[in-house]
Design an enzyme around this catalytic site. Structure first.
Site, PDB file in Angstrom:
ATOM      1  N   GLU A  19      52.561  31.055  -9.743  1.00  0.00           N
ATOM      2  CA  GLU A  19      53.069  29.807  -8.682  1.00  0.00           C
ATOM      3  C   GLU A  19      53.731  28.757  -9.370  1.00  0.00           C
ATOM      4  OE1 GLU A  19      51.541  26.564  -7.742  1.00  0.00           O
ATOM      5  OE2 GLU A  19      50.418  26.754  -9.725  1.00  0.00           O
TER       6      GLU A  19
ATOM      7  N   HIS B  93      48.754  31.738  -5.818  1.00  0.00           N
ATOM      8  CA  HIS B  93      47.671  30.895  -6.183  1.00  0.00           C
ATOM      9  C   HIS B  93      46.287  31.664  -6.844  1.00  0.00           C
ATOM     10  CE1 HIS B  93      49.883  27.582  -4.204  1.00  0.00           C
ATOM     11  NE2 HIS B  93      48.987  26.706  -5.042  1.00  0.00           N
TER      12      HIS B  93
END
Length: 356
Positions: A13, A313
């Site tokens: 991310e 994530h």
């Protein structure tokens, strides 16, 4: 230093998650770390006030030697020198998220030699971060099942852009964490929630709650949503939001108000998100899955979770724990976007000194 672990902050991310998880594990394990390309995938790369607050707080807690702790810095070296509990006041200074800061602090402080009491000032309900109510009613119950001992209290809401919210967290030391198996979905026994508004007419919070309740009822769910309002003297700037959660098997959803967005839209948005999570029939919601990974990685045994979605994530945190601990998860894609994660923790323990 030859033993400094190098972490590429642009991986996955490419935002603040790598920084927070790396700092938490570095502090816990006593492993020096150098993080490069910090937040490389964000419009404004480098450390921002919230991230700098994480570094500075952990520097105090671990008496760390730190290089690169400055606004907009894209490289940081962090060398911890032991965890110290105690009483800490941390003021982020902006509406930076209190709950994201806690992602850095809770894990290492669980293994401090003494209890910790944190007073954190910043944003409690801001975009792109778990709300305080999600933290208190989803995150805390799940990690408590793994043996974590912490309590939390909201003293003041903090909305964007001024922040000023205040949260108090108490953490009791543990010797180890237990694995967790979250494989079987159980329908929600009770859906609860809180709809709040500060420095705004009371009907804003009421309409958010009513819209969420109506949408949930249309999907076959009944909710008990509290309505709370704050006067202009109780918040630094106007704001509103709603967080929903299930009690028996904590799954959460939230939505924040914004200028020009109807209160009904805010409430319905949170309800739609919760319905989506429940309809997937998985025990862990997509935002909780990545937050559990560091705890699963140090637990004493095999943890298994089934989540509604594999977010970036989640992918990022799995990569970070592999870099720090040398362990790999067995990740399987399931129906739709759901995923199961099987991870054998390293059994991190703190041995108590014998009294002589």
């Amino acid at each position: 230093m030859d033993d400094v672990l190098l972490i590429d902050g642009s991986y996955g991310e490419g935002g603040g998650q790598i920084l927070r998880t790396s700092l938490a594990l570095s502090a816990l394990l006593g492993r020096p770390v150098r993080i490069t390309k910090i937040r490389a995938r964000r419009p404004r790369p480098g450390l921002q006030p919230q991230h700098l607050a994480c570094v500075q707080a952990l520097q105090r807690i671990t008496n760390a030697r730190v290089r690169g702790a400055a606004l907009d810095s894209t490289e940081l070296e962090f060398v911890p020198r032991g965890i110290r509990g105690g009483t800490y006041t941390i003021n982020i200074g902006t509406a930076g998220s209190v709950t994201l800061l806690l992602q850095c602090l809770v894990l290492p402080l669980l293994f401090a030699p003494e209890p910790s009491h944190l007073r954190i000032i910043g944003g409690t309900d801001v975009e792109h971060a778990p709300t305080y109510d999600y933290f208190a009613n989803v995150f805390v119950p799940w990690v408590s099942r793994m043996g974590a001992s912490l309590s939390t209290r909201l003293k003041r809401r903090g909305y964007y852009p001024k922040g000023g919210g205040e949260v108090v967290v108490s953490i009791q030391p543990v010797s180890k964490l237990f694995p967790i198996r979250l494989e079987r979905f159980e329908g929600p026994s009770v859906i609860r929630g809180i709809s709040h508004a500060g420095a705004l007419p009371e009907h804003v919070a009421v309409r958010q709650a009513e819209a969420a309740s109506k949408r949930l009822e249309s999907a076959g769910y009944k909710a008990d949503i509290d309505v709370v309002t704050y006067s202009r003297s109780e918040v630094l700037c106007p704001g509103s939001g709603i967080t929903l959660w299930t009690e028996n098997m904590p799954i959460g959803a939230s939505s924040l108000g914004a200028k020009g967005v109807l209160a009904e839209v805010v409430g319905k948005r949170a309800a739609n998100y919760l319905i989506h999570q429940l309809d997937a029939k998985r025990p862990v919601d997509m935002h909780m899955a990545d937050q559990l990974i560091p705890y699963m990685a140090i637990a004493d045994g095999v943890s298994v979770i089934r989540a509604t979605e594999a977010t970036m994530h989640l992918v990022t945190n799995l990569w970070v724990v592999e870099r720090f601990l040398g362990i790999s998860a067995d990740v399987k894609r399931e129906e739709g976007r759901s995923v199961s994660v099987n991870l054998r923790g390293v059994g991190f323990k703190v041995e108590k000194e014998e009294q002589g």
